[in-house]
Design a protein around this motif. Structure first.
Motif, PDB file in Angstrom:
ATOM      1  N   THR A  92      -6.037  -2.458  -3.175  1.00 38.69           N
ATOM      2  CA  THR A  92      -5.685  -3.706  -3.529  1.00 38.69           C
ATOM      3  C   THR A  92      -4.098  -3.861  -3.737  1.00 38.69           C
ATOM      4  OG1 THR A  92      -5.694  -3.108  -5.941  1.00 38.69           O
ATOM      5  CG2 THR A  92      -7.605  -3.675  -5.218  1.00 38.69           C
ATOM      6  N   PRO A  93      -3.440  -4.901  -4.196  1.00 40.30           N
ATOM      7  CA  PRO A  93      -1.992  -5.127  -4.139  1.00 40.30           C
ATOM      8  C   PRO A  93      -1.453  -3.860  -5.217  1.00 40.30           C
ATOM      9  CG  PRO A  93      -3.018  -7.181  -4.604  1.00 40.30           C
ATOM     10  CD  PRO A  93      -3.957  -6.176  -4.325  1.00 40.30           C
ATOM     11  N   LEU A  94      -2.224  -3.036  -6.121  1.00 38.01           N
ATOM     12  CA  LEU A  94      -1.777  -2.170  -6.907  1.00 38.01           C
ATOM     13  C   LEU A  94      -1.380  -0.972  -6.284  1.00 38.01           C
ATOM     14  CD1 LEU A  94      -4.596  -2.381  -9.586  1.00 38.01           C
ATOM     15  CD2 LEU A  94      -2.261  -3.042  -9.844  1.00 38.01           C
ATOM     16  N   GLY A  95      -1.980  -0.914  -4.863  1.00 37.03           N
ATOM     17  CA  GLY A  95      -1.637   0.329  -4.098  1.00 37.03           C
ATOM     18  C   GLY A  95      -0.438   0.346  -3.754  1.00 37.03           C
ATOM     19  N   LYS A  96       0.170   1.475  -3.256  1.00 36.63           N
ATOM     20  CA  LYS A  96       1.606   1.640  -2.650  1.00 36.63           C
ATOM     21  C   LYS A  96       1.631   2.254  -1.337  1.00 36.63           C
ATOM     22  CE  LYS A  96       4.264   1.919  -7.182  1.00 36.63           C
ATOM     23  NZ  LYS A  96       5.371   2.678  -7.663  1.00 36.63           N
ATOM     24  N   SER A  97       2.452   1.590  -0.506  1.00 40.35           N
ATOM     25  CA  SER A  97       2.178   2.189   0.784  1.00 40.35           C
ATOM     26  C   SER A  97       3.498   2.929   1.172  1.00 40.35           C
ATOM     27  CB  SER A  97       2.303   0.719   1.728  1.00 40.35           C
ATOM     28  OG  SER A  97       1.120   0.079   1.642  1.00 40.35           O
ATOM     29  N   PHE A  98       3.352   3.857   2.070  1.00 43.49           N
ATOM     30  CA  PHE A  98       4.446   4.745   2.563  1.00 43.49           C
ATOM     31  C   PHE A  98       4.054   5.052   4.015  1.00 43.49           C
ATOM     32  CE2 PHE A  98       6.788   8.932   3.065  1.00 43.49           C
ATOM     33  CZ  PHE A  98       7.931   8.300   2.812  1.00 43.49           C
ATOM     34  N   ASN A  99       5.140   4.842   4.918  1.00 44.69           N
ATOM     35  CA  ASN A  99       4.659   5.227   6.476  1.00 44.69           C
ATOM     36  C   ASN A  99       3.535   4.481   6.903  1.00 44.69           C
ATOM     37  OD1 ASN A  99       7.238   6.527   6.667  1.00 44.69           O
ATOM     38  ND2 ASN A  99       6.248   8.371   6.172  1.00 44.69           N
ATOM     39  N   GLY A 100       3.225   3.275   6.667  1.00 47.70           N
ATOM     40  CA  GLY A 100       1.846   2.586   7.093  1.00 47.70           C
ATOM     41  C   GLY A 100       0.539   2.788   6.554  1.00 47.70           C
ATOM     42  N   ALA A 101       0.591   3.916   5.444  1.00 45.63           N
ATOM     43  CA  ALA A 101      -0.629   4.294   4.760  1.00 45.63           C
ATOM     44  C   ALA A 101      -0.609   3.997   3.282  1.00 45.63           C
ATOM     45  CB  ALA A 101      -0.799   5.676   4.912  1.00 45.63           C
ATOM     46  N   ARG A 102      -1.655   3.189   2.684  1.00 45.30           N
ATOM     47  CA  ARG A 102      -1.795   2.901   1.596  1.00 45.30           C
ATOM     48  C   ARG A 102      -2.746   3.889   0.694  1.00 45.30           C
ATOM     49  NH1 ARG A 102      -0.908  -1.975  -1.330  1.00 45.30           N
ATOM     50  NH2 ARG A 102      -0.400  -3.214   0.539  1.00 45.30           N
ATOM     51  N   ARG A 103      -1.897   4.854  -0.029  1.00 41.02           N
ATOM     52  CA  ARG A 103      -2.610   6.047  -0.496  1.00 41.02           C
ATOM     53  C   ARG A 103      -2.258   6.298  -1.988  1.00 41.02           C
ATOM     54  NH1 ARG A 103      -1.669  10.048   4.636  1.00 41.02           N
ATOM     55  NH2 ARG A 103      -2.936   8.693   6.199  1.00 41.02           N
ATOM     56  N   TRP A 104      -1.356   5.524  -2.573  1.00 41.67           N
ATOM     57  CA  TRP A 104      -0.815   5.947  -3.917  1.00 41.67           C
ATOM     58  C   TRP A 104      -0.940   4.650  -4.779  1.00 41.67           C
ATOM     59  CZ3 TRP A 104       1.127   6.992   0.756  1.00 41.67           C
ATOM     60  CH2 TRP A 104       1.577   8.265   1.126  1.00 41.67           C
ATOM     61  N   LEU A 105      -1.193   4.980  -6.191  1.00 39.26           N
ATOM     62  CA  LEU A 105      -1.109   4.044  -7.204  1.00 39.26           C
ATOM     63  C   LEU A 105       0.067   4.413  -8.101  1.00 39.26           C
ATOM     64  CD1 LEU A 105      -4.916   3.765  -8.478  1.00 39.26           C
ATOM     65  CD2 LEU A 105      -3.578   2.124  -7.424  1.00 39.26           C
ATOM     66  N   GLY A 106       1.042   3.268  -8.396  1.00 40.77           N
ATOM     67  CA  GLY A 106       2.023   3.559  -9.322  1.00 40.77           C
ATOM     68  C   GLY A 106       1.729   3.425 -10.692  1.00 40.77           C
ATOM     69  N   VAL A 107       2.098   4.438 -11.490  1.00 37.13           N
ATOM     70  CA  VAL A 107       1.743   4.438 -12.913  1.00 37.13           C
ATOM     71  C   VAL A 107       3.442   4.549 -13.657  1.00 37.13           C
ATOM     72  CG1 VAL A 107       0.606   5.692 -14.911  1.00 37.13           C
ATOM     73  CG2 VAL A 107      -0.344   5.411 -12.672  1.00 37.13           C
ATOM     74  N   GLY A 108       3.784   3.828 -13.938  1.00 36.47           N
ATOM     75  CA  GLY A 108       5.233   3.493 -14.503  1.00 36.47           C
ATOM     76  C   GLY A 108       6.055   4.259 -13.336  1.00 36.47           C
TER      77      GLY A 108
END
Length: 369
Positions: A92-108
């Motif tokens: 979802t939009p909550l995910g963070k992308s890096f180098n074309g992959a969406r694998r992270w969630l931001g918490v603060g």
């Protein structure tokens, strides 16, 4: 009434894990300070963060080592639900992308990688399912399919990120657990064949995966494109020779290998510490796996045996894939070297997993030789 004396955990597993983490702290700093100074304006950026992750991981490992592993059983439904929610949230939009992959969630100000949590969660859930069906391991429908479906769900959600390598390790780990649990050999061969067909299909339908695979066959055909990282890794390993250039003296970390503290840290180890340093790292992992296998063999019940087997298999699979990529023995894929590569989620989760093994070792009768 005298209080029952608490059994000690396996000291070899404990100290080997700590030694690998310490090596990781040193090598992450050695490999990252040049690029950290340029990109973050702080040469100690990755060192400071890795130290924090290591301390948190140590605290989690010690905390988990005190909790009876059997208590995990009542939290299994919650672990499964939370893990699936996190994996879906990444998409979802909550995910963070890096180098074309969406694998992270931001918490603060922090980020977490749900796929790392999924590795451990799948091992716990599959261990319990196998424990419940341990007498049906020769039955495809009643014994093999249920635990396999757990890993397939996690695999599918992770591949959507996309992250084929991490999802693949979950499937491979489950395969090892089913094999150890007594799965019939005819299903072993069937699953291996199906796995190769699935892998080939997933590579063929994704152009970037197909390009990676073809560049792996001859990385020097595209030296500035898909073959670039592997070529620089081979240069690093080759220039290290027998004893290496010396700690901190890598040349390839000067912007030749992107993010050298991550997936290609083994190349920096080879360049700075040489063939001898690489062998020492491999021997430490082999010794850790050996001790964990001994614990698994002597476990008091199926659930604990499967937990140790799964965690050990996950470590061994990741080590093999990471080193295979660094040595151009398989296509490039993002796979951290356990306990050594930079990454908070990976380090903390792996140390928590080692805490489970340490706790199980308290219930196992082993000689300390």
């Amino acid at each position: 009434m005298a209080k029952k004396r608490e059994k000690h955990f396996d000291p070899y597993v404990f100290y080997t894990t700590l030694l690998l983490v310490i090596i990781g702290i040193v090598m992450v700093f050695s490999s990252s300070y040049v690029q950290a100074k340029f990109k973050q304006n702080d040469a100690y950026y990755f060192l400071k963060r890795n130290m924090i992750y290591s301390i948190l991981g140590f605290c989690v490992m010690m905390f988990v080592s005190k909790i009876n592993y059997k208590r995990l059983e009542k939290f299994i439904p919650m672990i499964g639900i939370i893990t699936v929610i996190l994996l879906i949230a990444v998409l979802t939009p909550l995910g963070k992308s890096f180098n074309g992959a969406r694998r992270w969630l931001g918490v603060g100000g922090l980020t977490i990688m749900p796929s790392e949590i999924a590795k451990f969660a799948s091992i716990i859930i599959v261990s319990k399912v196998i424990d419940n069906k341990k007498d049906k391991m020769n039955n495809l429908i009643k014994g093999i399919i249920p635990p396999l479906m757990i890993s397939v769900v996690f695999f599918a959600l992770i591949v959507l990120q996309p992250d084929l390598s991490t999802g693949g390790t979950i499937i491979m780990t489950t395969f090892v657990m089913l094999f150890v649990a007594g799965m019939d050999l005819k299903y072993v061969y069937t699953m291996m064949g199906a796995g190769f067909v699935l892998l080939g299909g997933l590579i063929a339908v994704a152009p970037y995966r197909l390009k990676r695979f073809t560049s792996f066959l001859n990385p020097f055909k595209d030296p500035l494109g898909d073959g670039y990282q592997v070529i620089q890794s081979l240069y690093a390993l080759g220039s290290g020779g027998l004893f290496g250039l010396g700690l901190g003296r890598s040349r390839q970390k000067f912007f030749y290998i992107p993010e050298p503290q991550n997936d290609f840290i083994f190349a920096i180890i080879g360049e700075e510490l040489g063939y001898v340093g690489c062998i020492v790292i491999l021997l430490l992992f082999l010794f850790l796996i050996y001790r964990c296998i001994r614990i698994a063999i002597n476990c008091p019940d199926t659930f604990s045996c499967m937990l140790v087997t799964g965690i050990t298999a996950q470590i061994g699979i990741q080590v093999m894939i990471n080193i295979a990529v660094a040595t151009s023995s398989m296509p490039v894929t993002g796979m951290p070297l356990p306990f050594i590569s930079y990454g908070g989620s990976s380090l903390i989760i792996f140390m928590a997993a080692m805490g489970v093994i340490l706790n199980i070792s308290r219930h196992v009768k082993l000689d300390r030789s």
